[in-house]
Design an enzyme around this catalytic site. Structure first.
Site, PDB file in Angstrom:
ATOM      1  N   CYS A 130      -9.749  -1.721 -11.591  1.00 37.34           N
ATOM      2  CA  CYS A 130      -9.207  -0.669 -10.590  1.00 37.34           C
ATOM      3  C   CYS A 130      -7.555  -0.598 -10.589  1.00 37.34           C
ATOM      4  O   CYS A 130      -6.902  -0.929 -10.505  1.00 37.34           O
ATOM      5  CB  CYS A 130      -9.305  -1.313  -8.977  1.00 37.34           C
ATOM      6  SG  CYS A 130      -8.954  -1.184  -8.072  1.00 37.34           S
ATOM      7  N   CYS A 133      -5.413   0.174  -7.325  1.00 42.39           N
ATOM      8  CA  CYS A 133      -5.317  -1.460  -6.917  1.00 42.39           C
ATOM      9  C   CYS A 133      -3.928  -1.677  -8.471  1.00 42.39           C
ATOM     10  O   CYS A 133      -3.142  -2.449  -7.449  1.00 42.39           O
ATOM     11  CB  CYS A 133      -5.909  -2.562  -6.824  1.00 42.39           C
ATOM     12  SG  CYS A 133      -7.580  -2.010  -6.198  1.00 42.39           S
ATOM     13  N   ASP A 134      -4.111  -1.568  -9.647  1.00 41.73           N
ATOM     14  CA  ASP A 134      -3.534  -2.227 -10.421  1.00 41.73           C
ATOM     15  C   ASP A 134      -2.591  -0.768 -11.202  1.00 41.73           C
ATOM     16  O   ASP A 134      -1.431  -1.813 -11.713  1.00 41.73           O
ATOM     17  CB  ASP A 134      -4.113  -3.100 -10.924  1.00 41.73           C
ATOM     18  CG  ASP A 134      -5.031  -4.553 -10.121  1.00 41.73           C
ATOM     19  OD1 ASP A 134      -4.104  -4.728  -9.762  1.00 41.73           O
ATOM     20  OD2 ASP A 134      -5.858  -4.929 -10.671  1.00 41.73           O
TER      21      ASP A 134
END
Ligand code: NAP
Length: 304
Positions: A130, A133-134
């Site tokens: 993701c 997200c990261d």
């Protein structure tokens, strides 16, 4: 006893709930995490009709949620683990059991794994599925993206916001991604593409430090330094709880007809969990609408 239970609250399930609510079906939607499904991992959607430029994913999902709330759809956080079929359906979930006359499964899919050494060990330590997200964790670092489809190309472009350089590793010589995304990746100066290559091992102690990459043309293997490996090589359907109940293809995708009817009368499927040609938010919504319409027709025809 509900008229309808919908399993999964992504775009397919939310649209099914909207149509079921408007048909005044007593409907329960079960979602194991938060509403939105996989798409919530992408910051924006560029190809949802009616939104030139793009629509922020969170805004679109919130609007869909508001629509079903206005119709009084009941939503429960729970995870279906088994389904029993008698004259109706019993959904056995982690927290409770629920019963309905008909069922729509819109349980979606998750990212496929490479299944190579280092992937599991370094997950959340540089290995990610993701970008939203990261990605921000890897400011000014070298990032590798694996895959050649829409998702890999979209995410590679997004990750250039953070990384000093992004390398896309693809196993063939041409991309599967749509042409508009290919044009964008080819003109992005921060992205290099390694063709005909596959990662063989993800290297690192506590965090990702690099990759072993095999060139499929000459079989040469070399090491490459990087701080993050983002893997986007397709999706795996969440259908384990349906095994033995409805027909699935060899990868586990649910087989349906064009009415979203599965091999079991009264059980419908919609969205990425079913075998289909095009997995997009718009087609998931279309599936959801059709499934709810046909579930309602099924109830009327059976006099339930
Ligand atoms: P996908 O279209 O199935 O592409 C998967 C990519 O990963 C392919 O390029 C494939 O290579 C490669 N791959 C598969 N297994 C591999 C392995 N073991 N090792 C190395 N590479 C491997 O999957 P996706 O990109 O996740 O997209 C899933 C669906 O969502 C698609 O239908 C896509 O169109 C849709 N989607 C659409 C958008 C959009 O419209 N903006 C955005 C994201 C996703 P090959 O090409 O050689 O098979």
């Amino acid at each position: 006893m509900h008229d309808l239970i919908i399993i999964g609250g992504g775009p397919a399930g939310l649209t099914a709930a909207l149509y079921a609510g408007r048909s005044r079906l007593k409907t329960l939607l079960i979602e194991k995490m938060s509403l939105g499904g996989q798409i919530i991992l992408s910051p924006a959607i560029e190809n949802f009709p009616g939104f030139p430029g793009a629509i922020e994913t969170s805004k679109l999902i919130l609007a869909m949620q508001q629509q079903i709330e206005e119709l009084g759809i009941e939503v429960k956080t729970d995870e279906a683990i088994k389904i029993a079929h008698y004259s109706g359906f019993k959904v056995c979930a982690r927290e409770s059991e629920y019963q309905a006359k008909t069922l729509i499964v819109s349980s979606g899919a998750c990212s496929k794994k490479l299944n190579i050494p280092g992937e599991e060990k370094l997950m959340a330590k540089g290995v990610s599925y993701c970008g939203t997200c990261d990605g921000p964790l890897f400011k000014a670092k070298e990032i590798v993206v694996v895959g050649g489809g829409d998702k890999a190309v979209e995410e590679a472009i997004y990750l250039t916001k953070f990384g000093s350089k992004v390398t896309l590793i693809h196993r063939r010589e041409s991309l599967r991604a749509s042409k508009i995304l290919q044009e964008r990746i080819f003109e992005n100066k921060k992205i290099e593409i390694l063709w005909n290559s596959i990662p063989q091992e993800i290297l690192g102690g506590n965090f990702v430090e690099g990759l072993k990459i095999k060139n499929l043309k000459d079989n040469r293997i070399r090491d490459m330094a990087c701080s993050a490996v983002f893997i986007f090589i397709g999706i795996h359907p969440h259908t384990e709880f349906l095994k033995g109940l409805v027909k699935l293809d060899e990868q586990g995708f649910i087989l349906t007809d064009e009415d979203m009817q599965t091999s079991l009368d009264g059980l419908f499927a919609a969205g990425d969990c079913r075998k289909k040609t095009l997995t997009q938010v718009i087609t998931a919504c279309g599936d959801g609408a059709t499934a709810a319409f046909c579930a309602n027709r099924y109830l009327e025809m059976k006099g339930l």
